[in-house]
Design an enzyme around this catalytic site. Sequence first.
Site, mmCIF file in Angstrom:
data_model
loop_
_atom_site.group_PDB
_atom_site.id
_atom_site.type_symbol
_atom_site.label_atom_id
_atom_site.label_comp_id
_atom_site.label_asym_id
_atom_site.label_seq_id
_atom_site.Cartn_x
_atom_site.Cartn_y
_atom_site.Cartn_z
ATOM 1 C CG LEU A 31 13.224 9.573 -20.344
ATOM 2 C CD1 LEU A 31 11.609 9.448 -20.259
ATOM 3 C CD2 LEU A 31 13.703 10.784 -20.561
ATOM 4 C CB ALA A 44 12.816 6.364 -22.442
ATOM 5 C CG HIS A 54 18.055 7.041 -13.429
ATOM 6 N ND1 HIS A 54 17.536 7.987 -12.987
ATOM 7 C CD2 HIS A 54 17.043 6.007 -13.359
ATOM 8 C CE1 HIS A 54 16.224 8.185 -12.963
ATOM 9 N NE2 HIS A 54 16.099 6.739 -13.080
ATOM 10 C CG HIS A 97 12.794 9.305 -12.871
ATOM 11 N ND1 HIS A 97 12.785 8.322 -13.518
ATOM 12 C CD2 HIS A 97 12.706 10.282 -13.345
ATOM 13 C CE1 HIS A 97 13.160 8.832 -14.692
ATOM 14 N NE2 HIS A 97 12.914 10.206 -14.633
ATOM 15 C CG ASN A 144 8.669 1.194 -14.286
ATOM 16 O OD1 ASN A 144 9.315 0.101 -14.027
ATOM 17 N ND2 ASN A 144 9.102 1.750 -15.549
#
Length: 345
Positions: free
Chosen positions: A220, A264, A175, A137, A42
């Site tokens: 996040l 974040a 995560h 994600h 990203n």
Amino acid sequence: MTSQITLKRPDDWHLHLRDGNMLHAVLPSTATHFARAIIMPNLVPPVVTSADAAGYRDRILSALPEGSTFEPLMTLYLTEQTDPDDVAAAHASGLIKAVKLYPAGATTNSSSGVSHFDSVRPTLERMAEIGLPLCVHGEVTDSDIDIFDREAVFIDRVLDPIRRTTPGLRVVMEHITTSNAVEYARSQDDTLGATITTHHLVINRNHILAGGIKPHYYCLPVAKREEHRLALRDAATSGEARFFLGTDSAPHTDANKLLPCGCAGCFTAPNTMSILAQAFEEDGALDKLEGFTSLNGPAFYGLPVNEETITLTKGDPVTYPSHVETPDGPVTVFDPGFDLNWRVE
Ligand code: NCD
Ligand code: ZN
């Protein structure tokens, strides 16, 4: 009482290294303790093609400290324009180890992500054929879904349908932050893995919000209630092969963290191994640490376990610098809120 532990050298299965000045500043923190890491794509602009990934890999390798053998495991950022042939070629050449799915708008630099999951079906089907994992994600982005519920809703509305329509696709729930995700991971076969961060094993939402807002604990997916943190601790220390470390170490300058609309991300790369040893010891599970940091991830990705080892020794409190300096300003290192006694030799 155990005062020393030797592990196969750990890997980080979810890491943000950024680019340019930030890359140079943060890469040594990871390369000191970790042999390999899955590198998040990203960037701005994102790493979407095999050519982008090859260029980014070269920049990481040239930023490595002299003599370091750290290996970046590259990923591509899935968009609705992704070409399945480009993905397959990048996988066949060994350049990439995974593709990353960001729901559009879910997190930092995710605006090029996916809004219509049907439009990426050809790529997902090709990935299932060639055995290339999808890192996910797992949060919906609907404004009417409470941010604390976005992971659980994603599992029902997006992840489970993808798993059903694309059998054989290897998926990493990244995560994870909820007992819902732990339960879902446990309900699935060995084509599903789940990473857990260091910080989600340590903080719950009170750490972010009670007694004043703590921007350095904001990441996040956002940390949830204590019962969810305990479910993550149980999963990480269980020894189950499906759970492995992905730190999601996500550096932002303090200037960008402390804005009215702050970024974040928690920067955990420097002290992750000390924090994990402390947490696993507290749970009476030091013997499960190596599985979590060094064995389960390679097994999921079909890669060899590292031959080298690292040794952690327990002694007087260990301190880490509170910041890493970059030419763009300091980046605060995650503060676990308790003393660390485990030092990486
Ligand atoms: C990550 C970042 O800063 O790139 N932030 C975060 O809070 N984890 C993006 C992500 O992994 O969601
Ligand atoms: Zn991340």
